[in-house]
Design an enzyme around this catalytic site. Structure first.
Site, mmCIF file in Angstrom:
data_model
loop_
_atom_site.group_PDB
_atom_site.id
_atom_site.type_symbol
_atom_site.label_atom_id
_atom_site.label_comp_id
_atom_site.label_asym_id
_atom_site.label_seq_id
_atom_site.Cartn_x
_atom_site.Cartn_y
_atom_site.Cartn_z
ATOM 1 N N GLN A 188 0.829 -1.212 0.000
ATOM 2 C CA GLN A 188 0.000 0.000 0.000
ATOM 3 C C GLN A 188 0.856 1.252 0.000
ATOM 4 O OE1 GLN A 188 -2.862 -1.776 -0.986
ATOM 5 N NE2 GLN A 188 -3.615 0.189 -0.265
ATOM 6 N N HIS A 212 1.807 3.149 -3.308
ATOM 7 C CA HIS A 212 0.855 3.960 -4.068
ATOM 8 C C HIS A 212 1.242 5.433 -4.092
ATOM 9 C CE1 HIS A 212 -2.501 1.429 -5.347
ATOM 10 N NE2 HIS A 212 -2.383 0.751 -4.212
ATOM 11 N N GLU A 231 -9.868 1.483 4.823
ATOM 12 C CA GLU A 231 -10.253 1.143 3.450
ATOM 13 C C GLU A 231 -10.064 -0.363 3.225
ATOM 14 O OE1 GLU A 231 -8.879 2.396 -1.101
ATOM 15 O OE2 GLU A 231 -7.542 2.725 0.601
ATOM 16 N N HIS A 232 -8.866 -0.862 3.543
ATOM 17 C CA HIS A 232 -8.558 -2.284 3.455
ATOM 18 C C HIS A 232 -8.156 -2.780 4.855
ATOM 19 C CE1 HIS A 232 -7.136 -0.380 -0.385
ATOM 20 N NE2 HIS A 232 -7.855 -1.349 -0.914
ATOM 21 N N ASP A 288 -7.211 -5.912 -5.133
ATOM 22 C CA ASP A 288 -6.967 -4.834 -6.084
ATOM 23 C C ASP A 288 -7.227 -5.276 -7.517
ATOM 24 O OD1 ASP A 288 -6.293 -2.951 -4.192
ATOM 25 O OD2 ASP A 288 -4.141 -3.310 -4.337
ATOM 26 N N HIS A 315 -53.239 18.882 3.308
ATOM 27 C CA HIS A 315 -52.878 17.492 3.054
ATOM 28 C C HIS A 315 -54.088 16.590 3.305
ATOM 29 C CE1 HIS A 315 -48.789 18.920 2.938
ATOM 30 N NE2 HIS A 315 -48.294 17.692 2.825
#
Length: 440
Positions: A262, A265, A332-333, A366, A425
Site C-alpha cells: 500500500q 501507491h 479502506e482495506h 486490487d 394534506h
C-alpha cells in the site's frame, strides 16, 4: 522507518477519543475547494477549451480534442501485451460474477387489501467514471468502475483519464485497452477537477452525467464536494490505506510485504499494523528494511509513506482491543492475520473490505478477487460502502391504492396532517370522498 503507538496497559477510550489516537494522513479537502472552484467555473463557462487548457497546465501536454478517437481505443487493445490482456479478462470475469449477484429485483408489498407499495430499482441514465493516471496507471480501476455500472444496466458510460505527454496527449494505452475490452468507446483525455467539472456541467464534446465515480487525488475529491448536488458522487476518495490486525501467528514477511504494497501507491498512503504481539511488531520492523530496499519507488513513495504520521505499528493488550482499534480506524482495506481469522473478521463493523487470513492479501482484491477496490477512505467506512451495483441504482416506490384501501386509512392521514398543521394534506383525501372523512 515506521513509528509505534503503544496503547497497552490502560483502558481504551471510546469513539472519537480513540480515533484521535490513531494515525491518519492530513487530507484537507476543504482547503482544496478554493483551488478547484475557479477551474470548475471555467469549465462551466468555456467547456472543452477550458478542459484542454487546464490539462496543458497540469499534465504538460496540449491536445486538440478531449474525445479520444475510436481507433486509438481499439488500437490500444490490439497492441496490448497478451499476458496483460489475459489478466484483465480474468479480472473482468471474476468481477462480473460478484457484481451480477448484487442485482436487485422489483418487490411488491401488499400493505392492506387493495393497497400495495412496489420498490423498483432503476439504473441512472448516464455516468462519468474517473480513472487516475498520475503516479501509476490503473486499468484495474476501469474494471472496477465499469463492471458494476454495466451490471446495473447503465446505458451511458463515459470514462475520463488524464492526458499523458508520453502518449501524445492520450490517456495511457493500457487504460484505453481496458475500455475497449469492456466495450466502452466514450473516453476523454481529461484529468483532475476539470474532468469532474466536464462530467457535471457537460461541454460541447461531452454530455453531462448523472453520477461521477472513481478515485482520484485531493483535487478530484474537492471537485466532487464542490459539485455534489449538481451531480451525484460515490465518495471523496482520500489517500489509500491498509490496516492489518495480527497476532503472534502471523508471518512478519507477509505483514511487511502487505504494508509496503500500500505504501508504494503514494507518499501519503497509510500502512498500519495493529497487534498484541511485541515479537511480531519487532520482526515486522526488521523485515521492512530489506523488503523496501529490494523494491521500486523507495524514496519517492514507500519510505515517506511508512515514515509519515499516517503509518504506525499500534500495540494493544489483546485482540479484543485490537478489534476496537480497527473499528475506530475504519480502514479502506483491513487484513485479519490471526488464529481464527474468519471468526474475528465476522466481528468487524467498520471496513471498506476485509481480507481474511494469510492467503487473502489486499493485492488480490486490487485485481482479481472479484470484489471491488473502489472503497471508502479516511475513516468513512464507518458510514459508507465501496462501489457496487447499488451505487448505480435508484430505488423508486410505486404506490397503488384502491378506493376502499384509501377510505380505510383516510382518518389517520387527516389526523396526522392536522397534527402537523397541514390541513390541505388532509383535504386532498377528503375531496375524494365528498369532503367527509370515511368511517374507519
Amino acid at each position: 522507518m515506521i513509528s509505534r503507538i503503544d496503547l497497552r496497559g490502560t483502558a481504551l477510550p471510546e469513539g472519537g477519543a480513540l480515533r484521535d489516537l490513531l494515525p491518519r494522513a492530513e487530507f484537507d479537502v476543504e482547503a482544496a475547494l478554493e483551488t478547484v472552484r475557479p477551474i470548475c467555473e471555467d469549465v462551466r463557462h468555456r467547456g472543452s477549451a477550458a478542459v484542454i487548457e487546464w490539462g496543458e497546465k497540469f499534465d504538460g501536454v496540449r491536445i486538440d480534442s478531449i474525445r479520444v478517437p475510436a481507433d486509438a481505443i481499439t488500437g490500444a487493445l490490439e497492441s496490448l501485451d497478451p499476458a496483460v490482456r489475459a489478466a484483465l479478462e480474468e479480472s473482468v470475469r471474476r468481477a462480473r460474477l460478484v457484481h451480477r449477484a448484487q442485482r436487485r429485483t422489483t418487490h411488491t408489498t401488499q400493505v392492506v387489501p387493495g393497497g400495495t407499495v412496489t420498490e423498483k430499482w432503476v439504473p441512472v441514465e448516464r455516468v462519468g467514471l474517473y480513472v487516475p493516471g498520475g503516479r501509476s496507471v490503473y486499468p484495474s480501476s476501469v474494471v472496477m468502475n465499469v463492471v458494476p455500472a454495466q451490471e446495473a444496466g447503465v446505458e451511458g458510460i463515459a470514462v475520463a483519464s488524464p492526458p499523458q505527454k508520453e502518449f501524445g496527449g492520450l490517456p495511457h494505452p493500457t487504460i484505453l485497452a481496458a475500455c475497449a475490452l469492456l466495450g466502452v468507446d466514450e473516453v476523454y483525455a481529461a484529468g483532475g477537477s476539470q474532468a469532474v467539472a466536464m462530467f457535471a456541467y457537460g461541454t460541447e464534446d461531452c454530455l453531462p452525467v448523472n453520477l461521477v465515480t472513481g478515485p482520484g487525488n485531493i483535487y478530484v475529491a474537492a471537485a466532487k464536494r464542490l459539485l455534489k448536488g449538481r451531480v451525484g458522487i460515490d465518495a471523496e476518495a482520500g489517500p489509500t490505506e491498509i490496516a492489518i490486525l495480527a497476532d503472534a501467528s502471523a508471518d512478519p514477511v507477509h505483514v511487511a510485504a502487505d504494508l509496503i504494497s500500500q505504501a508504494e501507491h503514494d507518499p501519503m498512503a497509510a500502512a498500519v499494523l495493529v497487534t498484541d504481539s511485541e515479537e511480531l511488531a519487532a520482526a515486522t520492523e526488521a523485515e521492512l528494511k530489506p523488503q523496501v530496499a529490494a523494491t521500486k519507488h523507495v524514496t519517492d513513495r514507500i519510505e515517506p509513506a511508512l515514515a509519515g504520521r499516517q503509518s504506525a505499528i499500534v500495540l494493544v493488550d489483546d485482540l479484543d482491543d485490537g478489534l476496537k482499534v480497527v473499528d475506530a480506524y475504519a480502514a479502506e482495506h483491513l487484513e485479519i492475520q490471526t488464529e481464527n481469522a474468519a471468526a474475528l473478521a465476522d466481528r468487524v463493523r467498520n471496513a471498506g473490505a476485509v481480507f481474511v487470513g494469510p492467503w487473502s492479501p489486499v493485492s488480490l482484491g486490487d485485481y482479481c478477487a472479484g470484489s471491488n477496490h473502489v472503497l471508502p477512505t479516511g475513516g468513512c467506512a464507518c458510514h459508507s460502502s465501496g462501489l457496487s451495483v447499488q451505487s448505480f441504482l435508484r430505488g423508486i416506490h410505486i404506490v397503488d391504492y384502491s378506493r376502499d384501501a384509501l377510505a380505510e386509512v383516510t382518518h389517520h392521514v387527516v389526523t396526522l396532517a392536522e397534527a402537523e398543521d397541514l390541513p390541505a394534506h388532509g383535504a386532498a383525501l377528503k375531496a375524494r370522498f365528498g369532503w367527509k372523512v370515511p368511517q374507519a
